[in-house]
Design an enzyme around this catalytic site. Sequence first.
Site, PDB file in Angstrom:
ATOM      1  N   LYS A 104       0.856  -1.186   0.000  1.00  0.00           N
ATOM      2  CA  LYS A 104       0.000   0.000   0.000  1.00  0.00           C
ATOM      3  C   LYS A 104       0.884   1.225   0.000  1.00  0.00           C
ATOM      4  CE  LYS A 104      -4.463   0.921   0.156  1.00  0.00           C
ATOM      5  NZ  LYS A 104      -5.568   0.085  -0.356  1.00  0.00           N
TER       6      LYS A 104
HETATM    7  P1  NAD Z   1     -12.963   7.790  -2.692  1.00  0.00           P
HETATM    8  O1  NAD Z   1     -11.971   8.840  -2.424  1.00  0.00           O
HETATM    9  O2  NAD Z   1     -13.453   7.584  -4.093  1.00  0.00           O
HETATM   10  O3  NAD Z   1     -14.269   8.019  -1.784  1.00  0.00           O
HETATM   11  C1  NAD Z   1     -14.236   8.213  -0.403  1.00  0.00           C
HETATM   12  C2  NAD Z   1     -15.600   8.740   0.020  1.00  0.00           C
HETATM   13  O4  NAD Z   1     -15.689   8.778   1.431  1.00  0.00           O
HETATM   14  C3  NAD Z   1     -15.873  10.168  -0.476  1.00  0.00           C
HETATM   15  O5  NAD Z   1     -17.243  10.263  -0.841  1.00  0.00           O
HETATM   16  C4  NAD Z   1     -15.617  11.011   0.770  1.00  0.00           C
HETATM   17  O6  NAD Z   1     -16.324  12.249   0.765  1.00  0.00           O
HETATM   18  C5  NAD Z   1     -16.154  10.065   1.823  1.00  0.00           C
HETATM   19  N1  NAD Z   1     -15.699  10.337   3.173  1.00  0.00           N
HETATM   20  C6  NAD Z   1     -14.452  10.639   3.618  1.00  0.00           C
HETATM   21  N2  NAD Z   1     -14.464  10.822   4.936  1.00  0.00           N
HETATM   22  C7  NAD Z   1     -15.736  10.610   5.342  1.00  0.00           C
HETATM   23  C8  NAD Z   1     -16.383  10.634   6.596  1.00  0.00           C
HETATM   24  N3  NAD Z   1     -15.721  10.923   7.702  1.00  0.00           N
HETATM   25  N4  NAD Z   1     -17.709  10.352   6.627  1.00  0.00           N
HETATM   26  C9  NAD Z   1     -18.388  10.056   5.498  1.00  0.00           C
HETATM   27  N5  NAD Z   1     -17.831  10.033   4.312  1.00  0.00           N
HETATM   28  C10 NAD Z   1     -16.528  10.300   4.220  1.00  0.00           C
HETATM   29  O7  NAD Z   1     -12.343   6.441  -2.106  1.00  0.00           O
HETATM   30  P2  NAD Z   1     -12.719   4.947  -2.473  1.00  0.00           P
HETATM   31  O8  NAD Z   1     -11.769   4.479  -3.516  1.00  0.00           O
HETATM   32  O9  NAD Z   1     -14.178   4.821  -2.664  1.00  0.00           O
HETATM   33  O10 NAD Z   1     -12.270   4.218  -1.114  1.00  0.00           O
HETATM   34  C11 NAD Z   1     -13.113   4.180   0.021  1.00  0.00           C
HETATM   35  C12 NAD Z   1     -12.649   3.052   0.916  1.00  0.00           C
HETATM   36  O11 NAD Z   1     -12.685   1.827   0.176  1.00  0.00           O
HETATM   37  C13 NAD Z   1     -11.215   3.183   1.449  1.00  0.00           C
HETATM   38  O12 NAD Z   1     -11.157   2.600   2.739  1.00  0.00           O
HETATM   39  C14 NAD Z   1     -10.422   2.334   0.475  1.00  0.00           C
HETATM   40  O13 NAD Z   1      -9.220   1.859   1.046  1.00  0.00           O
HETATM   41  C15 NAD Z   1     -11.410   1.212   0.242  1.00  0.00           C
HETATM   42  N6  NAD Z   1     -11.171   0.455  -0.996  1.00  0.00           N
HETATM   43  C16 NAD Z   1     -11.168   1.046  -2.207  1.00  0.00           C
HETATM   44  C17 NAD Z   1     -10.971   0.277  -3.342  1.00  0.00           C
HETATM   45  C18 NAD Z   1     -11.042   0.852  -4.720  1.00  0.00           C
HETATM   46  O14 NAD Z   1     -11.003   0.077  -5.683  1.00  0.00           O
HETATM   47  N7  NAD Z   1     -11.187   2.148  -4.897  1.00  0.00           N
HETATM   48  C19 NAD Z   1     -10.742  -1.106  -3.231  1.00  0.00           C
HETATM   49  C20 NAD Z   1     -10.766  -1.689  -1.969  1.00  0.00           C
HETATM   50  C21 NAD Z   1     -10.988  -0.898  -0.852  1.00  0.00           C
END
Ligand code: NAD
Length: 435
Positions: free
Chosen positions: A124
């Site tokens: 990561k």
């Molecule tokens: P992203 O940046 O696209 O979206 C994050 C979202 O969370 C945004 O809408 C943001 O406004 C919101 N957010 C942030 N802080 C917040 C809070 N305190 N309360 C409510 N909403 C809040 O990110 P993503 O890629 O969707 O990733 C989100 C999670 O999923 C992370 O933990 C990431 O590690 C995990 N993840 C992502 C992927 C991927 O393919 N993108 C894969 C596996 C896991």
Amino acid sequence: MPFKRNLHERSVYQEPAPIRDHDDPFQSMVERFDIAAEILELDPGFYEYLITPSRVHITAVPVVQDNGRVKMYEGIRVIHNEVLGPSKGGIRFAPDVDIDEVKALAAWMTWKCAVVGVPFGGAKGGVRCNPREMSAGEVERLTRRYTANLIDVFGPDRDIPAPDMNTNAQIMAWILDTYSMHSRRTENAVVTGKPILLGGSAGRKEATGRGVMTVTLAAMEREGMRPDQSTVAVQGFGNVGSIAALLLAEQGCKVVAVSDISGGYYNADGLDVQAMIDYVEANKGSLEGYQQADKISNDELLTLDVDVLVPAAKEDQITKQNAADIQARIIAEGANGPTTPAADDILNSNGVVVIPDILANAGGVTVSYFEWVQDRQGYFWTLDRVNRRLDRSMRQAFDNVYDAAEQYDVSLRIGAYVLGIDKVATALQMRGIYG
Ligand code: NAD
């Protein structure tokens, strides 16, 4: 301008290291690891080997701002384990990135790849920065310099980044380009989650949310719940949360609440998820100002009277402070590490089914693997083929985790850890310890 050091500054870096008010995420990982290690009667030497990150890279990233001044950012890449293959894991750009968080996320990638049968190790990365306050040019320069600093770490056979919080296909394209400039040939397999035109895979952008939907439906089936009679709340409306919400709605669920950093949005009759996605696209990535819903707080969203809760924002959202108030029967962890170990105990004793992160959000790395395979073959699959293989893989992984949990009489989370750790430990046994 003459050099003038601000003696009151604590660090040269633009963003100060965050002060956490919850458990250290790496510690949260180790607590679960310990339970699984005991079940597996893991050799003490293997225990040490498997919890220790293989390499930790910390690099100073200077960026020339649009106003001509230089700012310093801290960049991190942790390779947790490479026993099953080249390491794989996203890169996040966020103000609260720190080494303990990245170490935990890298370890979760190791177990996640093993749980879904993807031949990758875990890694990561992150840069502590606030991309919302940076121009596109500044983000590009940050991305390129971070990549150049880590040029000997990345590589299609070594370590393959992907998008995570606040990073996207465009940022992956800059990583691909920077890496390719240094290696004097186009290396599209060095990143996944890139634009389709540059060797990205159909369905990668939606893959994590799609996987969340698949395992949620599988859990509902086991629990005797019907999608068309179920309500859903989703925390986080980015890549993972918005697609999970959309696809669960398409399956007949009523999505009554979603939230992002601007707060929560609730409609008891069901939200129009596609309209909200369109709104976010037109509104600089934010739900701020969305009118067709009542405003609620993020804390209220987590404890709503719904059947399914999807935390899809960040770590440490369900804690011992709010776990007892959670009303959902199923929690599908779209985010990594949204539930602390203390909260797990409360949820387990209340009979809440938690589909753990290392299973629930593994759709992303699964299609990343498909993307890497397609890049290396130079032959690209149809969306239908990608989705069918993803669905099959997630469904199989869910059943394997469910069976392991039943066999050892543990939660799905511990069942998933047992499966993942057992696979990596067995591979390590076969490879042996070099030296
Ligand atoms: P992203 O940046 O696209 O979206 C994050 C979202 O969370 C945004 O809408 C943001 O406004 C919101 N957010 C942030 N802080 C917040 C809070 N305190 N309360 C409510 N909403 C809040 O990110 P993503 O890629 O969707 O990733 C989100 C999670 O999923 C992370 O933990 C990431 O590690 C995990 N993840 C992502 C992927 C991927 O393919 N993108 C894969 C596996 C896991």
